[in-house]
Structures are given as C-alpha cells and as structure tokens.
Write a protein that holds these residues in place. Structure first.
Motif, PDB file in Angstrom:
ATOM      1  N   LEU A 122      66.469  95.700  33.783  1.00 34.03           N
ATOM      2  CA  LEU A 122      66.048  96.470  34.064  1.00 34.03           C
ATOM      3  C   LEU A 122      64.181  95.990  33.794  1.00 34.03           C
ATOM      4  O   LEU A 122      63.548  96.598  34.882  1.00 34.03           O
ATOM      5  CB  LEU A 122      65.512  97.890  32.910  1.00 34.03           C
ATOM      6  CG  LEU A 122      66.977  98.477  32.593  1.00 34.03           C
ATOM      7  CD1 LEU A 122      67.087  99.708  31.582  1.00 34.03           C
ATOM      8  CD2 LEU A 122      66.833  99.641  34.055  1.00 34.03           C
ATOM      9  N   ALA A 123      63.529  95.543  33.097  1.00 34.11           N
ATOM     10  CA  ALA A 123      62.020  94.725  33.158  1.00 34.11           C
ATOM     11  C   ALA A 123      62.002  94.473  33.956  1.00 34.11           C
ATOM     12  O   ALA A 123      60.367  94.058  34.907  1.00 34.11           O
ATOM     13  CB  ALA A 123      62.368  93.099  32.131  1.00 34.11           C
ATOM     14  N   LEU A 150      72.337  92.789  28.650  1.00 37.30           N
ATOM     15  CA  LEU A 150      72.174  92.650  30.760  1.00 37.30           C
ATOM     16  C   LEU A 150      71.603  93.326  30.785  1.00 37.30           C
ATOM     17  O   LEU A 150      70.555  93.235  31.707  1.00 37.30           O
ATOM     18  CB  LEU A 150      74.163  91.194  31.159  1.00 37.30           C
ATOM     19  CG  LEU A 150      74.270  90.288  30.465  1.00 37.30           C
ATOM     20  CD1 LEU A 150      75.272  89.873  30.971  1.00 37.30           C
ATOM     21  CD2 LEU A 150      73.285  89.256  30.578  1.00 37.30           C
ATOM     22  N   SER A 151      72.410  94.134  30.819  1.00 37.54           N
ATOM     23  CA  SER A 151      71.513  95.865  31.377  1.00 37.54           C
ATOM     24  C   SER A 151      69.797  95.601  31.044  1.00 37.54           C
ATOM     25  O   SER A 151      69.423  96.660  32.017  1.00 37.54           O
ATOM     26  CB  SER A 151      72.785  96.634  31.343  1.00 37.54           C
ATOM     27  OG  SER A 151      72.151  98.274  32.053  1.00 37.54           O
ATOM     28  N   ARG A 209      82.752  97.402  21.734  1.00 39.00           N
ATOM     29  CA  ARG A 209      82.847  96.130  22.091  1.00 39.00           C
ATOM     30  C   ARG A 209      81.602  96.121  23.345  1.00 39.00           C
ATOM     31  O   ARG A 209      80.808  97.395  24.099  1.00 39.00           O
ATOM     32  CB  ARG A 209      83.923  95.661  22.724  1.00 39.00           C
ATOM     33  CG  ARG A 209      85.049  95.488  23.419  1.00 39.00           C
ATOM     34  CD  ARG A 209      86.090  95.609  23.617  1.00 39.00           C
ATOM     35  NE  ARG A 209      86.741  96.000  24.590  1.00 39.00           N
ATOM     36  CZ  ARG A 209      88.039  95.354  24.360  1.00 39.00           C
ATOM     37  NH1 ARG A 209      88.948  94.668  23.790  1.00 39.00           N
ATOM     38  NH2 ARG A 209      89.134  95.868  25.694  1.00 39.00           N
ATOM     39  N   HIS A 210      81.645  94.624  24.120  1.00 39.81           N
ATOM     40  CA  HIS A 210      81.047  94.533  25.237  1.00 39.81           C
ATOM     41  C   HIS A 210      79.517  95.169  24.941  1.00 39.81           C
ATOM     42  O   HIS A 210      78.477  95.002  26.033  1.00 39.81           O
ATOM     43  CB  HIS A 210      81.050  95.511  26.467  1.00 39.81           C
ATOM     44  CG  HIS A 210      82.976  95.392  26.641  1.00 39.81           C
ATOM     45  ND1 HIS A 210      83.105  94.308  27.204  1.00 39.81           N
ATOM     46  CD2 HIS A 210      83.643  96.385  26.646  1.00 39.81           C
ATOM     47  CE1 HIS A 210      84.524  94.414  27.240  1.00 39.81           C
ATOM     48  NE2 HIS A 210      85.495  95.344  26.728  1.00 39.81           N
ATOM     49  N   ILE A 211      79.018  94.413  23.834  1.00 40.54           N
ATOM     50  CA  ILE A 211      76.996  94.807  23.477  1.00 40.54           C
ATOM     51  C   ILE A 211      76.631  93.895  24.494  1.00 40.54           C
ATOM     52  O   ILE A 211      75.509  93.997  24.875  1.00 40.54           O
ATOM     53  CB  ILE A 211      77.211  94.628  22.440  1.00 40.54           C
ATOM     54  CG1 ILE A 211      77.972  95.103  21.402  1.00 40.54           C
ATOM     55  CG2 ILE A 211      75.556  94.865  22.027  1.00 40.54           C
ATOM     56  CD1 ILE A 211      77.784  94.886  19.570  1.00 40.54           C
ATOM     57  N   LEU A 230      71.069  92.126  40.142  1.00 40.12           N
ATOM     58  CA  LEU A 230      72.194  92.545  40.760  1.00 40.12           C
ATOM     59  C   LEU A 230      73.147  92.555  39.023  1.00 40.12           C
ATOM     60  O   LEU A 230      73.828  92.943  38.714  1.00 40.12           O
ATOM     61  CB  LEU A 230      72.962  91.184  41.672  1.00 40.12           C
ATOM     62  CG  LEU A 230      72.308  91.670  43.194  1.00 40.12           C
ATOM     63  CD1 LEU A 230      73.170  90.831  43.331  1.00 40.12           C
ATOM     64  CD2 LEU A 230      73.071  93.152  43.301  1.00 40.12           C
ATOM     65  N   VAL A 231      72.281  91.658  38.205  1.00 40.62           N
ATOM     66  CA  VAL A 231      73.797  91.581  37.212  1.00 40.62           C
ATOM     67  C   VAL A 231      73.264  92.449  35.678  1.00 40.62           C
ATOM     68  O   VAL A 231      74.177  93.560  35.637  1.00 40.62           O
ATOM     69  CB  VAL A 231      72.691  89.721  36.134  1.00 40.62           C
ATOM     70  CG1 VAL A 231      72.761  89.809  34.916  1.00 40.62           C
ATOM     71  CG2 VAL A 231      73.509  88.559  36.537  1.00 40.62           C
TER      72      VAL A 231
END
Length: 707
Positions: A24-25, A19-20, A12-14, A91-92
């Motif tokens: 990066l972009a 978000l991660s 889970r935690h897809i 920060l996200v």
C-alpha cells in the motif's frame, strides 16, 4: 471440516497480510506520473526523497521474513532490469489480497497455486500479439508515413517531475541537452552541428491495424515476424533467479544493442531517438540526456556500420549545488576530487599524461584474494600490526616506483592510502580512487595501459599515455568549484566513454534524478537486446484482464464442469474446474486494480469508480468486437485508450505512443506471483497461536505440518 478449515485460515497467512500492507505504501509510485514520498527517520529526523519501489524498500525497517523476501525480489528485479519494480510491488499486494479472498471462500491452496500459475502463463502467451519489433519502428519512420512537424514547436510538461519542480519552465521537445566538448574540439568538431534533435522530423506511426480487406503485411505480423519476435523463451523466475546474465555481467560483456541495417543512415538513427522518447514515459530531462548520449555514440560509429548503443560506456557524475539546467553529457570521465587534489590539475592541465590503472586497493594492507573472491571468508584482523618504520618504508617505495615510471595519473578501482595520496599530490601525481571497472576498461583500450594489482608489478608496458585532465566546465564555459569537491574531466583522444553530469540544488532529489536516468537507459538497452517492445499505456494489462475474464466465463459453462482433477490429499479430492472461475476472477481483479490506479495517478480518472467504469466499458466493447486484441490495437492507434493520448506529449491532434520492455514487464509479473505463492505455501505449513494443541488433537491434524 469446512468450519475447521475456516478456523485454520483465520489463524495463519500473516505473511500475505504483511505483503499487502507493505504494498500500500507504493501505490503513488505506479505509472508515469509518480508522486514522490519523503521517508523520515524518527531517530535522526533526517528525510529521504524517494520515487521508486527500490528506494522505498531500502529505507524501510523490514523485520518479518515475508518483507525480507519482498526486498530480495525487488532487488533482483532492479539488478537485472532497472525497471518494473513499482509494478512488481503493486501486483504483490493486489495478488496477496486476491489469494486471501480465495482462502476466505475455502478454496484449496493447491487449486489456487495451480490456477493462478496457469492463468499468468496464459496471459504471457496471449499478449505476444502486442509486441512490436524494433526494426519495424525504423521501417515505419523510413516509409514516409510519419508527420514531419508532429512535435515541432511543442512545449511539453513532464509528468515525472516532483512537487519540487512545479514552477519549472519546460523546454521544447526539439531542444537537446548540450554536450560539453569545448576542450575536445578535435574529437567532436562535427558533433555539435548534429545536436538538433531528430524528433522534429517525425510524428505519428502508421496504423497498426489494417482494414479488413487489406491483405498486406501489418506492423504486428501474425506469421513470420511474430515467430521471430518470440524466439526468446521466458523461464520461470523461481522467485529471485536471473534470466541469464546479471546486470554486472551484461555490462562486462560489453553488449552493444544494434538496430538492424547495413549502415548508420539518418532514418535508422531517428528510429532510435524516437524509441527513446516512447520509452521515456514522459521523463523529459532523462530523455534529452540519453538522446545526446546516443547521438554522440552514433557520431563515433565507423562509417558503414549500424547505429549502436553501448550502455557499458556510460557513467554518471552527480553535482550538488547547480541548477538542473546545467545537466549535460561530457566525453571522457568526469569525477569529483578534493580541493587539495585540484591543485595538481593546474600543473597538469593541457599536458599529455602517463596513466596507470589499478584493479585493487592502493594500500599497504591490501591482499588480492584471487580471481574468485571468497565471500565466505571470515576476517579475523583487518589491519595487522606492522613493525615500526615499515609504513614509511612502503610509502617511499611506492612513490619511488611512480616517479621512476613518470606516472602522472593513477586510477584505482578500490581505496587509496591517505598518506600516499598526500605524497603524490606533493609530487604532482593525481590519484583517484573508487573508479568503476567500466571506466578502467575504457581508459585501458584508449591508452594501451594494462591493469595491475600491485605497484610492484609495474613495468613500462603497463603505463598508458595520451590522457589529459582539466577542470570540468559547464555549458556556459565556466569552470565550477562546489567548495568541498571540485569536478574535473579526464579524457583521451578517441575514448568512447561518456559521463552524464546530473545537477540539482536539492540534496534529497539527487538520487531520484540519477535513478530516473538509469531507468530510461536500461529500458533502451533491454529494448534493443530483446529486439521488440510492448505497446504501453495499459494496453498489455487490459488484454490480460480481458483474457482472464473470458477464461473465467468459459469455465462457468456446463460443458466444462465435467473436467475433474484429483489432488494428493484426501480432503482436496475435488474438481479444480469448480474453483477455476473464482481464482481467475481474483487474478483478474489484480489487473483491474492496477489499471484503475494508473488512471487515477495520471489524472485520466477522478476516482477509482470512474476508472473502473471506463475499464468495464472497454471490456464490453472488446467482448462485442470478438477480438479483444484487435480492439485494443485499434484504440491504441487512435489514442482513445483510457481517455485519449499517452503522457505529457499529448494534444488533441497527435500523440506519442508509449512502449514498454517485454522481458522486464513479464518477469516482474512472474516474480510477483511467485513471491505471493511462495508465502502462501509457507504460511500454510505454519500454525501458531493458543489453539495449537487443540488443532494438533483434532481429526484434521494429519493434513498439516507443525513446525
């Protein structure tokens, strides 16, 4: 049980992973020296140049729910503050990775949420000592403790210019963007003599940190000033909520941020100009434009009143095809019209015009829905079929009304019927649509015109007078014709409205230049509204990092291991203190990654390793000092924080201090963490995959909610 928990975490935690990856972009958009990006549409091969998180998110295909939540969060931050979105985006991503690391160590979700929320709250309280009152900036300049020639004859290279501007000859700091007031001499006769930038009159601030034996009041007070500085309390954003009034409401309230003081003395105005430079973060072009705006508004301030900055009296007009050196500030309203409309200008130029203001559409089908617009109304038919001949009847009727009241100029908030526009042009009536509310309000005050919704409501008292229209002229006095569109200027004696004319020859850069100007304008607006600013250049984030590491070390001490806090679920009946140190360290890693990336983006470190080494050195010295805040203040004063100096105005002898907004920065932190924790808790309630039935029949199934 641990193996089952690890298996569930792996499945889970897809949302956190999405978000991660999306964050990066935006890594190159962090810091004052941003690297622009081209976003290419694969279907059309069209490209867009972006340099902010807002434009990045707007131009990406956001399909998942977590990405949509991120978009709404960034849009909410931008709508309210117009700054801090790149920090929020980074920060996200950083804190999403931190949460994932905690989950890999089998830390309960309740512990992660609780410790991270309390850790950020503690950071927000701790960094209050790095706030500077705006009135103290003015006092510092008036005290005579500044260097008179600190910025004189300095040629500064802005770090915010994109790769398209590498060959640009940068102007000196004391040069100011000109005000186009050639045809408005009666309004601005004394203004052009005041256009030399006051920045040549001051330089360094006095020390923020006084010697140990000095009992006098320091710039950042620990007593009364701090209490007054902190009188505004932050509320948790709960993901997308505003702190109070929205961007639109703050403009319609006609807010005027004022520096304290009994009169608009030069020292007070110099303080405002210095604040603009400190908030510009190296964006020299926007800085000069905003300085010209502030200088004009201060010139118009009545004698005996304090200097004011009114962001509601500023609009922008983008002219594509002219070099950037033609950017200027013009009194009145500058807009673009078609060549057909421009033919009316020759007949109306230099004549007093009767003006009409309309707050709706000037079309036959327009119907006013009321003061509270019904957003949930479903439109069945946009343009109902009207009986034959009624369209021509309506056009003739509307034109007769305008002619009967001798109206020469009509400003419409919405759309304008093309057929009516053509008839008005034939009768020397200039009609301009899509005019903002602030422009209508300014012309209403200056001409005594009253807003009407329909032309049938028009009477003699609704029509204003005294307006003038002419072709817009550049700084060299030449009227410009850009081919498809023609810039014109509408003005009234004494109108406080200013138009910032932004020019460039690169179409993809136009939106970027406009965004940069409004970002700086709203930084100044919020700084005056908050009446305080943060020390910038990474000082606040470094104190957060130091504070979190100190808290993490304290929770590792044996004396603190007896503190037990129970959770609601049986399998979570563990001590929070057992996980507090790990979670706080994970939260601190986000700050460390933030600072190291900013150092790399600003060329203060050649690599992430070198940046982290420098940060560790500062953290060690801060810990040995005994007071991290005092150490950071001292290094900030010396200009040695992160390699010396701050931004493009730096040399070896003197430097410009950088400031950040207080509320905008802290609210960006809260929104970032709130979003991460929201996605974390949402993902925790959703389990997908082929082993769903196996988990459903397991002994831990009662601990999860299956959707």
């Amino acid at each position: 049980l641990p193996m089952a928990f690890r298996d569930v975490n792996a499945r889970r935690h897809i949302g956190l992973q999405q978000l991660s990856s999306l964050a990066l972009a935006g890594r190159t958009l962090l810091g004052p020296m941003k690297s622009c990006k081209f976003i290419v549409d694969e279907s059309t091969n069209q490209s867009t140049l972006i340099c902010s998180a807002v434009r990045l998110i707007e131009n990406l295909d956001l399909t998942s729910a977590s990405k949509q939540l991120l978009n709404e969060t960034i849009q909410a931050q931008n709508k309210e503050f117009r700054t801090g979105t790149s920090t929020l985006l980074f920060l996200v991503g950083a804190w999403s990775n931190a949460v994932l690391e905690c989950l890999q160590q089998n830390i309960p979700i309740s512990a992660i949420v609780s410790v991270m929320s309390e850790g950020l709250d503690s950071c927000c309280e701790r960094v209050q000592c790095l706030q500077v009152l705006v009135r103290d900036i003015k006092k510092e300049l008036c005290s005579g403790s500044v260097s008179a020639n600190a910025f004189k004859s300095e040629t500064c290279q802005t770090g915010c210019d994109s790769l398209l501007n590498t060959q640009k000859d940068y102007l000196a700091v004391e040069e100011v963007i000109p005000i186009n007031s050639r045809s408005h001499r009666e309004d601005c006769s004394d203004f052009n003599r005041c256009l030399l930038s006051p920045l040549g009159s001051f330089g360094l601030f006095a020390s923020h940190v006084k010697p140990a034996g000095d009992k006098s009041k320091s710039m950042i007070s620990e007593s009364g000033d701090t209490a007054r500085c902190n009188k505004q309390k932050l509320t948790h954003s709960r993901y997308f909520s505003n702190l109070g009034k929205s961007h639109s409401s703050s403009q319609q309230d006609n807010f005027q941020g004022c520096l304290s003081g009994p009169s608009a003395d030069p020292c007070e105005c110099y303080g405002l100009a210095h604040l603009i430079m400190a908030l510009s973060h190296g964006n020299q072009t926007s800085m000069k434009l905003l300085q010209s705006v502030v200088t004009y508004q201060q010139e118009k301030t009545e004698h005996g009143h304090s200097c004011k900055f009114n962001i509601a009296k500023i609009v922008t007009c983008c002219l594509l095809g002219l070099p950037e050196s033609y950017s200027s500030v013009s009194p009145g309203f500058v807009t673009l019209v078609t060549p057909e409309q421009a033919t009316v200008i020759h007949r109306l130029e230099d004549k007093p015009l009767r003006i009409l203001l309309m707050d709706g559409d000037l079309t036959e089908q327009y119907r006013h829905l009321g003061f509270n617009r019904a957003y949930n109304v479903r439109t069945i038919l946009e343009h109902p079929s009207l009986p034959k001949g009624t369209a021509g009847l309506w056009l003739s009727s509307m034109l007769d009304i305008l002619i009967s009241f001798e109206v020469n100029l009509v400003l419409v908030k919405g759309n304008v019927c093309e057929n009516l526009m053509e008839r008005c042009i034939a009768n020397s009536i200039l009609v301009i649509g899509s005019v903002t509310w602030d422009v209508l309000y300014a012309f209403g005050e200056a001409t005594s015109a009253q807003l009407v919704t329909y032309l049938t409501q028009l009477n003699a008292s609704c029509v204003g007078s005294g307006a003038q229209v002419r072709r817009w002229k550049a700084c060299d006095g030449r009227a410009m014709d850009l081919g498809e569109l023609v810039p014109i200027r509408i003005e009234v004696q004494g109108i406080p409205l200013l138009t910032v004319v932004l020019t460039t020859t690169v179409a993809s850069k136009m939106q970027l230049i406009e965004d940069q100007f409004w970002t700086l304008a709203y930084r100044l607006h919020h700084a005056l509204h908050d009446e305080k600013v943060f020390l910038g250049g990474g000082a606040v984030e470094l104190l957060c990092l130091s504070h979190l590491q100190m808290l993490a070390e304290q929770h590792l001490q044996p004396a603190n291991k007896n503190v037990v806090r129970k959770f609601h679920s049986p399998w979570q009946s563990v001590s929070v203190t057992e996980y507090t140190s790990v979670v706080l360290q994970a939260l601190a890693i986000g700050w460390k990654q933030y600072l190291s990336l900013v150092m790399c983006n600003t060329a203060k470190a050649a690599s992430q390793l070198e940046a982290c080494t420098s940060l560790d050195h500062h953290l060690k010295n801060a810990a040995e000092c005994g007071s991290p805040s005092a150490y950071i203040l001292k290094e900030f004063q010396r200009g040695d924080l992160f390699g010396g100096g701050s931004g493009p105005f730096t040399d070896h002898r003197n430097y410009l201090k950088i400031y950040d907004n207080v509320t905008a920065k802290t609210e960006a932190w809260r929104r970032a963490l709130d979003l991460v924790l929201l996605v974390l808790q949402t993902d925790a309630e959703i389990i997908v995959g082929p082993k769903r039935n196996q988990l459903l029949n397991s002994h831990v199934s009662d601990e999860f909610m299956f959707l």
